[in-house]
Write a protein that holds these residues in place. Sequence first.
Motif, short mmCIF file in Angstrom:
data_model
loop_
_atom_site.label_atom_id
_atom_site.label_comp_id
_atom_site.label_asym_id
_atom_site.label_seq_id
_atom_site.Cartn_x
_atom_site.Cartn_y
_atom_site.Cartn_z
N GLU A 122 -42.93 73.98 92.91
CA GLU A 122 -42.21 73.55 94.11
C GLU A 122 -40.82 74.20 94.12
N PHE A 123 -40.33 74.55 95.33
CA PHE A 123 -39.06 75.29 95.46
C PHE A 123 -38.09 74.53 96.40
N LYS A 124 -36.81 74.64 96.06
CA LYS A 124 -35.74 74.12 96.94
C LYS A 124 -34.45 74.87 96.66
N THR A 125 -33.45 74.69 97.59
CA THR A 125 -32.16 75.38 97.47
C THR A 125 -31.02 74.37 97.62
N GLU A 126 -29.86 74.73 97.09
CA GLU A 126 -28.62 73.97 97.26
C GLU A 126 -27.53 74.91 97.72
N GLY A 127 -26.88 74.56 98.86
CA GLY A 127 -25.85 75.41 99.44
C GLY A 127 -26.34 76.06 100.71
N LEU A 128 -25.56 75.85 101.78
CA LEU A 128 -25.90 76.38 103.10
C LEU A 128 -27.31 75.96 103.50
N ASN A 129 -27.67 74.72 103.16
CA ASN A 129 -29.04 74.26 103.42
C ASN A 129 -29.38 74.30 104.90
N GLU A 130 -28.35 73.94 105.75
CA GLU A 130 -28.65 73.88 107.18
C GLU A 130 -28.87 75.25 107.78
N VAL B 235 -31.16 83.36 104.89
CA VAL B 235 -29.90 82.65 105.21
C VAL B 235 -29.33 83.27 106.47
N ASN B 236 -29.10 82.40 107.49
CA ASN B 236 -28.51 82.86 108.75
C ASN B 236 -27.36 81.89 109.09
N ALA B 237 -26.18 82.13 108.48
CA ALA B 237 -25.03 81.22 108.64
C ALA B 237 -24.46 81.33 110.04
N ALA B 238 -23.76 80.22 110.45
CA ALA B 238 -23.10 80.21 111.77
C ALA B 238 -22.02 81.29 111.80
N CYS B 239 -21.73 81.71 113.02
CA CYS B 239 -20.80 82.83 113.17
C CYS B 239 -19.39 82.50 112.70
N ARG C 10 -22.02 80.34 97.40
CA ARG C 10 -22.97 80.33 96.29
C ARG C 10 -24.16 79.46 96.67
N ILE C 11 -25.39 80.00 96.39
CA ILE C 11 -26.64 79.30 96.69
C ILE C 11 -27.45 79.19 95.40
N LYS C 12 -27.98 77.99 95.13
CA LYS C 12 -28.79 77.76 93.93
C LYS C 12 -30.26 77.61 94.37
N PHE C 13 -31.16 78.45 93.72
CA PHE C 13 -32.60 78.41 93.98
C PHE C 13 -33.27 77.75 92.78
N GLN C 14 -34.11 76.73 93.04
CA GLN C 14 -34.77 75.98 91.97
C GLN C 14 -36.28 76.05 92.16
#
Length: 844
Positions: free
Chosen positions: A162-170, A193-197, A204-208
């Motif tokens: 199973e996979f999940k991320t932490e940081g810029l989740n939205e 990742v497509n951050a708001a303008c 930093r993003i953490k992948f688990q």
Amino acid sequence: MFKYKTLAILPVLLILFSLTAFALQENFEVFSSIQNIASCANSITANSIILTNTGDVESNYVVSTAGTAQATLSENRFSLNSGESKSIFVYYGLLQKGSYSLQITAKTGFGLEKTIQQNVQIESCQNIQLSVRNPELTVNPCQPAQFIFDIRNAGSGIETYEFKTEGLNEYSALSTNSLVLNPGEASQVDLFVNAACEIYGEKRIKFQALAKSSQFLAEAKVGLNILRNYNYDIKLPNPISICNLKESKIQVAIKNDVQFTNQFDLTVRGPSWLNIEASRVELGPNGYGITNIIAAPAYPGSFVVDFISKSARGGIIKAASHNITVEKCYSPDVNIDSPSGIIVLGHSLETKITIKNDGTKKDTYNFELIAPKWTSTTLTKVVLNPKESRTFDLKFSPTNETGDFTATLRLLSEETRTVKEDKIKLSVVSPEDAFRLDIKPEHTRILYGKEVINVNLENKGILPATYDLELKSQSWAKFLSSSVTLKPGEKTVVYIQTETKKEQEADYEAQVIAKIKGENVGYVSKFDINLRQLTINQELTIFAAKYWIFLAIGAVVLLSALFIFIFGRRIARKYRNWKLRRQEIAKVKAELKARKKEEDLARKMLIASMQKHKKPRSTMARIFGVFLVLFALILLLGPLLSMTIYAPFFDEFTRVKADPKFESMIKVDTKNLDAYGNSVIIRNEETIIPILIKNNYNETLNFAVETGSSWIKSDTKSVELKPEEEQRVNLIATPDSAVKGIYNIQVTASVEKGDKIFKETVKLNIKQKSVFSDIISYGLYMLGGIIVLILGILISKLISKIKRSKRIETTGSKEIKEIKVNQESFSRLKYKPIKKFDVELRKK
């Protein structure tokens, strides 16, 4: 019948089977090559056991497990012929880390069973491998980013990840949320990742990745650097030059240099007449827009404006200072020459209106006049070039109304729509109020001869005026001035010259008329000219000398009334108390008389105790005596004081002129002097004594003035006068404190040939200036009054003493007796009671 046959066969069969059993046996063997099993947690491990039929016959087998280990058999029921073997698989799986035991039991159909023992050791074994292909990415705002992760099953069993991320989740999304991999199998997982303008900076993003069976967790951190790339450009004109009094627009150009939409907040700082047309501008990708700065300056000059912009996304601030030059393009000016004016009803006031274009550009002006209906002007719509001016007339002609008014002239510029105005305050007054004159005659009491009456004039109006003066009175009175000019609030004195000889003493009616030149307005003041031989002081002196005794009696009566008014109640109250005490004493005397034996003693004691209650009678006697003494002093000393003070005047009254022909040739001007006739009283200060010398003789005379004292000087030593000619000579007396007494000043008149025909003497009575000097002068008279007062008090005391020493006569001879006086007889007298005492009566 069939049943019976079957039952007969059964014993036979039983015998046969028994014989067979004793001949054949069943047996088997269970074997496992591994006694201690090792496995990974949450994984499945397989092992096998071998079962061999070593018996003589075919057997049926049942295999089962027991213990703390979780195991599954591949087959648990089967049959084997003699010598036949079978492999059975045992699966150990999904166990947590720890030590477990397992018993495997095989049992035949006839109950033969065998068991083998196994130990199972479960360990945590890593079964996941995670790697990142691109751990760091750099992008622009609004640009998507993709991270790639590789997942491999490093275990020995199938695993679910199973996979999940932490940081810029939205703003993040995974290509898949879970994977199932066989041992050694690998797969790819993508992170988008497509951050708001408006988001920028290093993130930093953490992948688990979590292995569900082994619970092994693998993590990988990636970095996303979003550049702060929000570039835009703003341009303003340079230089900036605008006109005053007119609204101007300063263009502001904005260019968005990025590939996404952005908003820009605009602020302008500077003079209060600057405003921004749009405080926020939105531009699309690489968009271009224009807004304006609205400027409406009132005054020319050089100003600094700070223009500040800030992007909503990225917060990029740009600030720039610009100089704005405001030119004096439009400068209308309207001016009324007079800020205020006073108009006399029936007259007109004219003034000028000046309109000027002081700017650098041509302008057209309209006007509005707000004024009373009696206002007229020549002003019209006017067009003025730079620095050009025009002058117009403004006229006010009130006819029937008075009061305060305001005229307002408003000038409207067609170019700038600005209004310039000027005002004039008008005060319309009637002629009577404009030139109002206050006339106040003074010193209207005159003596025979030449006199002057002062007439005080004050302009209480609001405009200057020239007044023509006229006097309606007797022929011997005339003005010394025929006209006078006064400003508002100004005061002056004009003089009426009088010259009387044989006119009768009387009050003569007079009118002062003041007319204004050029106006049908005049002012009148009526008064009486009092012609008298004597001054008021002299008349009062004669009256006081003639009726002094009546004045003295009136003063005593007035003082007595004042004394009674102040002390009357107190005296009446004491008299009532005294009368009550007398009544009480009478009662006590009556009681004492009833007692014959106590009569003499009680009477004596009553008289002795009552002496102090005789005081009201003694006080009243003293007061009465004081009044008698004061009245006597007034009667005795009044005439002496009057004769002493006014001796020079009485001397003047009784003196007889030797030659009536020259009686009035030399005369002292007694105005403002303490004098009568030619007798003058001066105090210890410099005094100017005017002497009027008139030649009543029919020939020219020489008059010589001889003072005879160093402290008396004359401004003229000799005067030559023709018949009926008159001249004033001033005597200047400067006595000091040592000068006292009566001094004579001799004025001699002679004919032109030098023969003496007349002599006249001016008497001066010199007295001290200080008030205390008068007190010392009359100290003897005061001392005599004090002596008389003391004598009156002593006489009053003597009378009281004689009355207190009076004794009651006793008749016959009596023997000395002791008498006890009853205390109650004295308690009624309201005195301090005496308990007991002895009194001896002695015959005088």
